[in-house]
Design a protein around this motif. Sequence first.
Motif, PDB file in Angstrom:
ATOM      1  N   UNK A 264      51.243  56.453  42.281  1.00  0.00           N
ATOM      2  CA  UNK A 264      50.437  57.026  43.367  1.00  0.00           C
ATOM      3  C   UNK A 264      49.645  55.957  44.106  1.00  0.00           C
ATOM      4  N   UNK A 265      49.561  54.729  43.551  1.00  0.00           N
ATOM      5  CA  UNK A 265      48.754  53.683  44.173  1.00  0.00           C
ATOM      6  C   UNK A 265      49.619  52.598  44.806  1.00  0.00           C
ATOM      7  N   UNK A 266      50.613  52.140  44.081  1.00  0.00           N
ATOM      8  CA  UNK A 266      51.376  51.027  44.582  1.00  0.00           C
ATOM      9  C   UNK A 266      52.864  51.317  44.427  1.00  0.00           C
ATOM     10  N   UNK A 267      53.655  50.651  45.228  1.00  0.00           N
ATOM     11  CA  UNK A 267      55.102  50.891  45.195  1.00  0.00           C
ATOM     12  C   UNK A 267      55.849  49.744  44.539  1.00  0.00           C
ATOM     13  N   UNK A 268      55.184  48.555  44.412  1.00  0.00           N
ATOM     14  CA  UNK A 268      55.887  47.381  43.931  1.00  0.00           C
ATOM     15  C   UNK A 268      55.555  47.075  42.468  1.00  0.00           C
ATOM     16  N   UNK A 269      54.256  47.144  42.080  1.00  0.00           N
ATOM     17  CA  UNK A 269      53.802  46.703  40.768  1.00  0.00           C
ATOM     18  C   UNK A 269      54.271  47.593  39.599  1.00  0.00           C
ATOM     19  N   UNK A 270      54.455  48.882  39.839  1.00  0.00           N
ATOM     20  CA  UNK A 270      54.729  49.743  38.671  1.00  0.00           C
ATOM     21  C   UNK A 270      55.907  49.289  37.846  1.00  0.00           C
ATOM     22  N   UNK A 271      56.987  48.882  38.474  1.00  0.00           N
ATOM     23  CA  UNK A 271      58.174  48.505  37.710  1.00  0.00           C
ATOM     24  C   UNK A 271      57.878  47.327  36.803  1.00  0.00           C
ATOM     25  N   UNK A 272      57.132  46.332  37.344  1.00  0.00           N
ATOM     26  CA  UNK A 272      56.790  45.146  36.555  1.00  0.00           C
ATOM     27  C   UNK A 272      55.881  45.527  35.389  1.00  0.00           C
ATOM     28  N   UNK A 273      54.831  46.337  35.692  1.00  0.00           N
ATOM     29  CA  UNK A 273      53.882  46.724  34.660  1.00  0.00           C
ATOM     30  C   UNK A 273      54.571  47.587  33.587  1.00  0.00           C
ATOM     31  N   UNK A 274      55.457  48.442  34.054  1.00  0.00           N
ATOM     32  CA  UNK A 274      56.175  49.307  33.105  1.00  0.00           C
ATOM     33  C   UNK A 274      56.992  48.473  32.132  1.00  0.00           C
ATOM     34  N   UNK A 275      57.663  47.444  32.649  1.00  0.00           N
ATOM     35  CA  UNK A 275      58.455  46.584  31.780  1.00  0.00           C
ATOM     36  C   UNK A 275      57.577  45.861  30.765  1.00  0.00           C
ATOM     37  N   UNK A 276      56.404  45.439  31.196  1.00  0.00           N
ATOM     38  CA  UNK A 276      55.480  44.763  30.272  1.00  0.00           C
ATOM     39  C   UNK A 276      55.019  45.705  29.164  1.00  0.00           C
ATOM     40  N   UNK A 277      54.692  46.928  29.549  1.00  0.00           N
ATOM     41  CA  UNK A 277      54.218  47.901  28.547  1.00  0.00           C
ATOM     42  C   UNK A 277      55.338  48.252  27.574  1.00  0.00           C
ATOM     43  N   UNK A 278      56.541  48.456  28.116  1.00  0.00           N
ATOM     44  CA  UNK A 278      57.681  48.788  27.247  1.00  0.00           C
ATOM     45  C   UNK A 278      57.935  47.662  26.247  1.00  0.00           C
ATOM     46  N   UNK A 279      57.804  46.411  26.749  1.00  0.00           N
ATOM     47  CA  UNK A 279      57.994  45.273  25.856  1.00  0.00           C
ATOM     48  C   UNK A 279      56.947  45.262  24.743  1.00  0.00           C
ATOM     49  N   UNK A 280      55.708  45.606  25.095  1.00  0.00           N
ATOM     50  CA  UNK A 280      54.632  45.670  24.097  1.00  0.00           C
ATOM     51  C   UNK A 280      54.912  46.779  23.077  1.00  0.00           C
ATOM     52  N   UNK A 281      55.421  47.908  23.613  1.00  0.00           N
ATOM     53  CA  UNK A 281      55.753  49.024  22.715  1.00  0.00           C
ATOM     54  C   UNK A 281      56.834  48.588  21.727  1.00  0.00           C
ATOM     55  N   UNK A 282      57.866  47.909  22.260  1.00  0.00           N
ATOM     56  CA  UNK A 282      58.942  47.441  21.379  1.00  0.00           C
ATOM     57  C   UNK A 282      58.396  46.514  20.300  1.00  0.00           C
ATOM     58  N   UNK A 283      57.503  45.592  20.729  1.00  0.00           N
ATOM     59  CA  UNK A 283      56.924  44.659  19.760  1.00  0.00           C
ATOM     60  C   UNK A 283      56.114  45.394  18.697  1.00  0.00           C
ATOM     61  N   UNK A 284      55.387  46.435  19.144  1.00  0.00           N
ATOM     62  CA  UNK A 284      54.575  47.220  18.209  1.00  0.00           C
ATOM     63  C   UNK A 284      55.451  47.959  17.207  1.00  0.00           C
TER      64      UNK A 284
ATOM     65  N   UNK B 160      51.286  57.613  26.809  1.00  0.00           N
ATOM     66  CA  UNK B 160      50.401  56.764  27.603  1.00  0.00           C
ATOM     67  C   UNK B 160      51.177  56.026  28.686  1.00  0.00           C
ATOM     68  N   UNK B 161      52.414  55.604  28.318  1.00  0.00           N
ATOM     69  CA  UNK B 161      53.266  54.946  29.320  1.00  0.00           C
ATOM     70  C   UNK B 161      53.541  55.893  30.487  1.00  0.00           C
ATOM     71  N   UNK B 162      53.846  57.135  30.137  1.00  0.00           N
ATOM     72  CA  UNK B 162      54.127  58.119  31.192  1.00  0.00           C
ATOM     73  C   UNK B 162      52.941  58.293  32.123  1.00  0.00           C
ATOM     74  N   UNK B 163      51.718  58.399  31.560  1.00  0.00           N
ATOM     75  CA  UNK B 163      50.516  58.558  32.398  1.00  0.00           C
ATOM     76  C   UNK B 163      50.287  57.318  33.247  1.00  0.00           C
ATOM     77  N   UNK B 164      50.496  56.160  32.597  1.00  0.00           N
ATOM     78  CA  UNK B 164      50.256  54.913  33.319  1.00  0.00           C
ATOM     79  C   UNK B 164      51.201  54.785  34.509  1.00  0.00           C
ATOM     80  N   UNK B 165      52.484  55.056  34.280  1.00  0.00           N
ATOM     81  CA  UNK B 165      53.471  54.941  35.360  1.00  0.00           C
ATOM     82  C   UNK B 165      53.176  55.944  36.466  1.00  0.00           C
TER      83      UNK B 165
END
Length: 262
Positions: free
Chosen positions: A114-134, A104-109
């Motif tokens: 394809x939409x934005x150039x700045x937000x993906x890195x921030x969002x990716x870090x948030x998702x990875x952190x959630x994955x780690x917590x899970x 899901x992370x791969x699809x999300x990234x």
Amino acid sequence: MNEALVKLREIGAQKIYEKTHIPVEHVQAILHESYDGLNKVQFIGFISILEREYGLELKAIKLKGITYFDGERKEEIDESIFINTKPKKSHNALYIIIAVIVFLIFLFVFYNDSKEAVKPAIQENEIIQKVKEKVVEEVNNTAAQETNETVAVTETLDQNTSVEEEQAIEKSFVIKTNTKLWIGYIELETNKKNQTVVSKEFSLDPNIDWLITLGHGYVDFEVNGKEYSYKTEKGLKFLYQDGELKPISFKEFKRLNRGYVW
């Protein structure tokens, strides 16, 4: 019971030995139909001597003995007691969850690239952190469950040990039969020999180690709360030691009895 055999028992092994010179232990074996100490040739010869000397018909006893010597001898094996423990839980479900989240992370990234150039890195870090917590949460849950199972098994074993200790306090050694039974019992430590004939129950001191020999095998035992049952025509031999009863062979009985068959 065979009338001829009853007459021989009334005469007694010692008097039969004095008249026929058949060894006393072999006379005892024939009188109580316990043939472990004989071979087929000896048995037939001794029967012929008894028939000749006492004018008795011992054909039925001879046939029974021949059947015994021609048949297979089997030794009983004490059954072992096993404790089955639960296998550890598989972690396959946890691995599947992690794989799905990574996908899901791969699809999300890919979508955000394809939409934005700045937000993906921030969002990716948030998702990875959630994955780690899970993942940490799942691992902690699994470890806690395994710990609970280990504690449960330990408590069960402790309870079983307590029950066994309580049972060990109430010792008993009782021989039970519904038919007339000759019992020879020997104190293992002193080699003191005793014998008796019973038709009901017979108790022995459970705190003493015993060698037991029986005229036949239609018998039950009650040993320290455990029941043992046997149903066989042939004589049986047992060792009672350290609170445990087990059947033994004639060879083992003779060794423990300092080389004597009785």
